[in-house]
Design an enzyme around this catalytic site. Structure first.
Site: not given
Length: 345
Positions: A75-76
């Site tokens: 996600q990052e």
């Protein structure tokens, strides 16, 4: 508790990698050890995998599973290793640390002489430390939301925002962040290996099986988890370069030691593990799950490999530099003519 301490845990002689065979075993989500989380891991880039496992095992909270860290990295940054990755807000590297936050959590975990949010090892270990701390804060907070959700929200919006909101802050970005990560964890959970039954040997197989896919690293590994190794002039090299010194992983005997720790304190090297258990030898036709198998170039002093038997004629092991911890038939694990015998810890 049984204790076998016949050699120092330091490096003494030949290293091998544990071989754990598989009968039909279901890995548990939580590790019985106090030294971190357990779980299998899949679908992550190879350069991230050992660091994710190491960061998970370094945390005392079982909630920090490898799959949670992997889903968070996805996600990052999508596991980006770009040396120029900076978000519009100024967050840097694969774990997207703001400079001030990096100053708190960043360390030279990969031992390359720099502390950088762009180094995979440094970034993932810092991510793990921060998430572990946030999980601890979430447990102490008394808030009723899921512990993992609170920790993720704290990573994204800051713990102060979580406290002010009395839970996950009402920011669309943070709520989407938490929901997406928790929903995508399943993608990164490795296929469970199943072993039925109970007992010290079965527990050792389950513990070692959590390391499937972790790289082999000559001299690497300890009772606390995978580590970088070293080269000794002969071992640890790949394509003419010292691979072990930059590879976080296991050698054969450190994985065996880790598998049985802390119930049985086996020595560090394959030969010493044989000496410590040689009063309980087992014939090849009477092997049980958890038995240790050895290969030698001649006598006890020539033992160069150790593995854990997992049933149905299989073992789980890391065979050599350049390979990963794997399951494989006993008959093909090592040269059959080198098979020296088996013992029962």
């Amino acid at each position: 508790m049984q204790v076998l301490v016949r050699a120092a845990i330091g490096v003494v002689g030949a290293f091998g990698l544990a071989v754990v065979g598989v009968v039909s075993l279901v890995l548990l989500d939580g590790d019985a050890q106090a030294t971190g989380s357990s779980g299998t891991l899949t679908s992550v880039p190879e350069e991230f995998r050992p660091w994710i496992m190491r960061a998970s095992h370094a945390c005392e909270h079982a909630e920090l599973a490898p799959a949670l860290l992997a889903a968070q990295l996805q996600q990052e940054s999508g596991f980006s290793t770009s040396s120029s990755l900076v978000s519009p807000a100024g967050a840097q590297g694969p774990a997207q640390f703001m400079p001030a936050t990096w100053d708190t959590w960043g360390r030279d975990d990969d031992g390359n002489g720099t502390v950088s949010p762009y180094d995979v090892g440094d970034a993932v270990m810092a991510q793990g430390r921060m998430m572990c701390s946030l999980i601890g804060q979430a447990k102490k907070s008394g808030l009723s939301a899921d512990i993992r959700s609170l920790a993720l929200a704290g990573y994204n919006a800051g713990w102060g925002a979580v406290e002010d909101a009395g839970g996950i802050p009402p920011y669309p970005e943070t709520q989407h962040y938490v929901a997406t990560i928790l929903a995508s964890m399943k993608r990164f959970e490795g296929t469970p290996t199943e072993v039925s039954g109970s007992g010290t040997g079965v527990d050792a197989v389950r513990r070692a099986s959590s390391q499937l896919g972790t790289p082999y690293s000559w001299g690497g590994g300890s009772p606390n988890g995978p580590t970088t190794g070293f080269c000794d002039g002969i071992n640890g090299y790949l394509n003419g370069r010292c691979s072990a010194s930059t590879t976080v992983g296991w050698d054969c005997s450190s994985l065996v030691q880790y598998a049985y720790w802390p119930n049985i304190h086996l020595p560090r090297t394959a030969a010493d593990q044989y000496r410590a258990t040689s009063d309980r030898t087992v014939s090849r036709d009477r092997l049980k799950v958890g038995d240790l198998l050895y290969w030698s170039h001649g006598g006890t002093s020539g033992i160069y490999h150790v593995a854990i038997y997992a049933g149905d004629g299989t073992v789980l092991h890391a065979p050599r530099t350049g390979k990963n911890v794997q399951t494989i038939p006993l008959s093909t694990a090592m040269p059959d003519g080198d098979y020296y015998g088996a013992t029962r810890p």
